[in-house]
Design an enzyme around this catalytic site. Structure first.
Site, PDB file in Angstrom:
ATOM      1  CG  ASP A   8       1.018   4.560  -7.884  1.00 13.19           C
ATOM      2  OD1 ASP A   8       0.785   5.676  -8.422  1.00 13.19           O
ATOM      3  OD2 ASP A   8       0.568   4.261  -6.763  1.00 13.19           O
ATOM      4  CD  GLU A  23       5.607   1.582  -2.034  1.00  9.86           C
ATOM      5  OE1 GLU A  23       5.081   1.130  -3.068  1.00  9.86           O
ATOM      6  OE2 GLU A  23       5.282   2.667  -1.532  1.00  9.86           O
ATOM      7  CE1 TYR A  41       5.351   3.207  -7.327  1.00  7.15           C
ATOM      8  CE2 TYR A  41       5.394   1.025  -6.319  1.00  7.15           C
ATOM      9  CZ  TYR A  41       5.026   2.353  -6.284  1.00  7.15           C
ATOM     10  OH  TYR A  41       4.353   2.849  -5.196  1.00  7.15           O
TER      11      TYR A  41
END
Length: 350
Positions: free
Chosen positions: A148, A49, A130
């Site tokens: 996203d 990520e 996020y």
């Protein structure tokens, strides 16, 4: 009640599509393995990520595989030398991510492992809203809303949100939250991102094979190719600079480590004054500097850079005011510095 039922149906439809079409990624536990009880590695989820921020899946695959081979656990990464980590990160850009990656690995190791909630993950260096939601959902199957750019695009089209970005972000998140199911939230989060990446693409979405096509309000109105709308961006400014590349007879080049804070922080680079509205002469040592007839052009997030080059052959005993002479491994250099090196060594050959 009807809205809840509809949301549950949509989530179930998307998960059924994901079970058949999930992308194969080195950091992902596929739906079949997950159903069989294979548990995701939070280290792999977190590393992927962080790498994927502002970067494509295609670009990240090789970096992820190399990092995992060098540092198979978060403890291994925590014990790695900073310059080695920064060198392996070179080329991925947004170098503050690499510095925070190491800080975060050390904090996680000190804590004895990853927090398993979004709130706990938010306390770690470099992990924002996020990333914390993505790790909590994918690694720990927490029912968190993961949004996203792909998810924003899907939501804008599904609910025909015509408000331009970035003002539309809260509405998009609310819509995404309505559809996030309490069961299999990790698979669902990856399913929506896969949908946006492979079918609900920025241009020419392939609505005919989309599992949500019949419920898509933008498609109903013929707006799917125009959403999400965006507020026009201001033109990027241009900054100017000069880089000085000196080479000794033994093949070493004059390099310096940039300050830890700021653009390309902590990375190796060529000496020179800060970039600005004018190109400032600031040679790192006395030498016969020759101007290269071409300039390096590179675009960062917030500006375009035009970098003039000065090159020199210097004696073995030459001592710079800043930096040191080192062998150059181009892969250790950030992209703009590698562009300068490629151009300079054609002028100052080995």
């Amino acid at each position: 009640m009807r809205d809840e039922l509809t949301a549950a149906q949509k989530s179930a439809e998307l998960l059924a599509w994901y079970d058949r079409h999930a992308r194969d990624m080195p950091w992902r536990i596929g739906p079949a393995d997950r159903a069989a009880g294979v548990v995701p590695d939070p280290y792999a989820v977190w590393l992927s990520e962080v790498m994927l921020q502002q970067t494509t899946v295609a670009a990240v695959r090789a970096y992820f595989t190399r990092f995992m081979s060098l540092w198979p656990t978060v403890q291994d990464l925590a014990n790695a030398p900073e310059d080695r980590v920064m060198g392996e990160w070179a080329g991925l850009g947004y170098y503050a991510r690499a510095r925070n990656l190491l800080k975060c690995a050390r904090e996680i190791t000190a804590r004895g492992g990853f927090p398993d909630t979004r709130e706990g993950l938010m306390e770690l260096p470099g992990i924002g809203p996020y990333t914390s939601a993505a790790i909590a959902a994918i690694a720990f199957d927490r029912s968190e809303t993961v949004v996203d750019g792909n998810v924003e695009r899907v939501m804008a089209r599904m609910f025909c949100i015509e408000t331009p970005l970035p003002d539309a972000k809260p509405e998009m998140k609310d819509c995404a939250a309505r559809l996030t199911p309490p069961e299999r939230p990790g698979d669902y989060a990856q399913a929506v991102m896969d949908l946006g990446a492979t079918i609900c693409t920025p241009k020419s979405p392939t609505c005919g094979i989309c599992p949500w096509s019949r419920d898509c309000l933008a498609r109903e109105k013929g707006l799917q190719a125009t959403l999400p709308a965006r507020t026009p961006k201001a033109a990027k400014p241009v900054r100017l600079g000069i880089a000085y590349l000196a080479r000794r007879p033994d093949g070493t080049w004059l390099l310096e480590q940039r300050p830890n804070k700021g653009l390309l922080g902590g990375m190796l680079g060529w000496p020179g004054a800060p970039w600005g509205d004018i190109a400032t002469e600031s040679p790192p040592m006395q030498a016969h500097w020759h101007e290269v007839g071409e300039e390096v052009r590179h675009t960062f997030t917030h500006f375009h850079l035009r970098l003039s080059l000065r090159v020199a052959r210097v004696a073995m005993e030459a001592e710079p005011q800043t930096g040191s002479f080192q062998p150059v491994r181009p892969s250790d250099l950030p992209t703009v510095m590698r562009k300068a090196f490629d151009l300079a060594r054609s002028v100052v050959p080995h």
